[in-house]
Write a protein that holds these residues in place. Structure first.
Motif, short mmCIF file in Angstrom:
data_model
loop_
_atom_site.label_atom_id
_atom_site.label_comp_id
_atom_site.label_asym_id
_atom_site.label_seq_id
_atom_site.Cartn_x
_atom_site.Cartn_y
_atom_site.Cartn_z
N GLN A 29 0.84 -1.21 0.00
CA GLN A 29 0.00 0.00 0.00
C GLN A 29 0.87 1.25 0.00
OE1 GLN A 29 -2.33 -0.63 3.53
NE2 GLN A 29 -4.03 -1.53 2.38
N ALA A 30 1.94 1.25 0.79
CA ALA A 30 2.85 2.40 0.84
C ALA A 30 3.47 2.65 -0.53
CB ALA A 30 3.93 2.16 1.89
N GLN A 31 3.94 1.60 -1.14
CA GLN A 31 4.58 1.74 -2.45
C GLN A 31 3.58 2.19 -3.52
OE1 GLN A 31 6.10 -2.25 -2.30
NE2 GLN A 31 8.13 -1.57 -1.62
N LYS A 32 2.38 1.65 -3.47
CA LYS A 32 1.35 2.03 -4.45
C LYS A 32 0.91 3.48 -4.23
CE LYS A 32 0.05 -0.38 -7.22
NZ LYS A 32 0.44 -0.55 -8.64
N PHE A 33 0.84 3.91 -2.96
CA PHE A 33 0.50 5.29 -2.65
C PHE A 33 1.51 6.23 -3.30
CE2 PHE A 33 0.77 9.15 -0.11
CZ PHE A 33 -0.55 9.53 -0.02
N GLU A 34 2.79 5.92 -3.12
CA GLU A 34 3.83 6.77 -3.71
C GLU A 34 3.76 6.76 -5.24
OE1 GLU A 34 7.39 5.27 -1.91
OE2 GLU A 34 7.13 6.55 -0.16
N ASN A 40 4.70 11.12 -2.75
CA ASN A 40 5.57 10.66 -1.67
C ASN A 40 5.10 11.29 -0.37
OD1 ASN A 40 7.33 9.07 -3.23
ND2 ASN A 40 8.47 10.88 -3.84
N ALA A 41 5.18 10.54 0.69
CA ALA A 41 4.81 11.08 2.00
C ALA A 41 5.93 11.98 2.49
CB ALA A 41 4.59 9.94 2.99
N THR A 42 5.56 13.15 2.98
CA THR A 42 6.55 14.03 3.58
C THR A 42 6.98 13.47 4.93
OG1 THR A 42 5.50 15.91 2.49
CG2 THR A 42 7.00 16.40 4.31
N TYR A 43 6.01 13.08 5.72
CA TYR A 43 6.25 12.47 7.02
C TYR A 43 5.35 11.25 7.17
CZ TYR A 43 8.16 17.05 8.34
OH TYR A 43 8.87 18.21 8.40
N VAL A 44 5.84 10.30 7.91
CA VAL A 44 5.02 9.18 8.36
C VAL A 44 5.13 9.20 9.87
CG1 VAL A 44 4.73 6.69 8.38
CG2 VAL A 44 5.34 7.88 6.26
N LEU A 45 4.00 9.37 10.53
CA LEU A 45 3.95 9.54 11.98
C LEU A 45 3.57 8.24 12.65
CD1 LEU A 45 3.98 11.50 14.41
CD2 LEU A 45 1.59 12.03 13.86
N SER A 46 4.37 7.84 13.60
CA SER A 46 4.09 6.61 14.35
C SER A 46 4.11 6.92 15.84
CB SER A 46 5.15 5.55 14.03
OG SER A 46 4.94 4.39 14.82
N PHE A 47 3.01 6.59 16.50
CA PHE A 47 2.95 6.71 17.95
C PHE A 47 3.31 5.35 18.52
CE2 PHE A 47 0.01 10.04 16.53
CZ PHE A 47 0.58 11.13 17.18
#
Length: 131
Positions: free
Chosen positions: A40-45, A50-57
């Protein structure tokens, strides 16, 4: 992989994201809970941007379990039970951790410790996102 079609959630969202960028190029768009799998990440890009940030809590499985069981007391959600929580944590480890590793290698993963109090989490989030 769970067999989720990586393009499925992107088709309706791509037009909305494109429109939002055209109307307000400086706008921040937050996709909560997506992508959950590396494909999904690769297909999104490939399809969107491209994602500027990926936020993980980040928090321990024990903390997450405790919080979800606490939520169960008021949420009315049938899936907030120990068996389902264990499955969710395994799915996260198996499918989502590789996404985080992918973005970490690209240099745009912002990890925030969610073991802190709410104010500290908020401050760390703002700082990590340069807000």
């Amino acid at each position: 992989s769970s067999g989720i079609n990586a393009e499925w959630p992107l088709r309706p969202g791509k037009e909305a994201i494109d429109k939002s960028f055209k109307e307000s190029p400086d706008k921040i768009i937050l996709l909560d809970g997506f992508p959950r799998e590396l494909n999904q990440a690769q297909k999104f890009e490939e399809m969107v941007c491209n994602a500027t940030y990926v936020l993980s809590f980040d928090c321990s499985p024990e903390t997450m379990t405790e919080r979800l069981l606490g939520r169960a007391k008021t949420s009315g959600r049938a899936d907030d039970n120990i068996e389902t929580i264990k499955k969710r944590l395994k799915t996260f480890t198996d499918q989502t951790v590789p996404v985080l590793d992918y973005y970490k290698a690209k240099g745009n993963l912002v990890s925030v410790s969610a073991e802190q109090n709410k104010d500290a989490i908020f401050q760390a989030t703002c700082s990590g996102l340069c807000l």
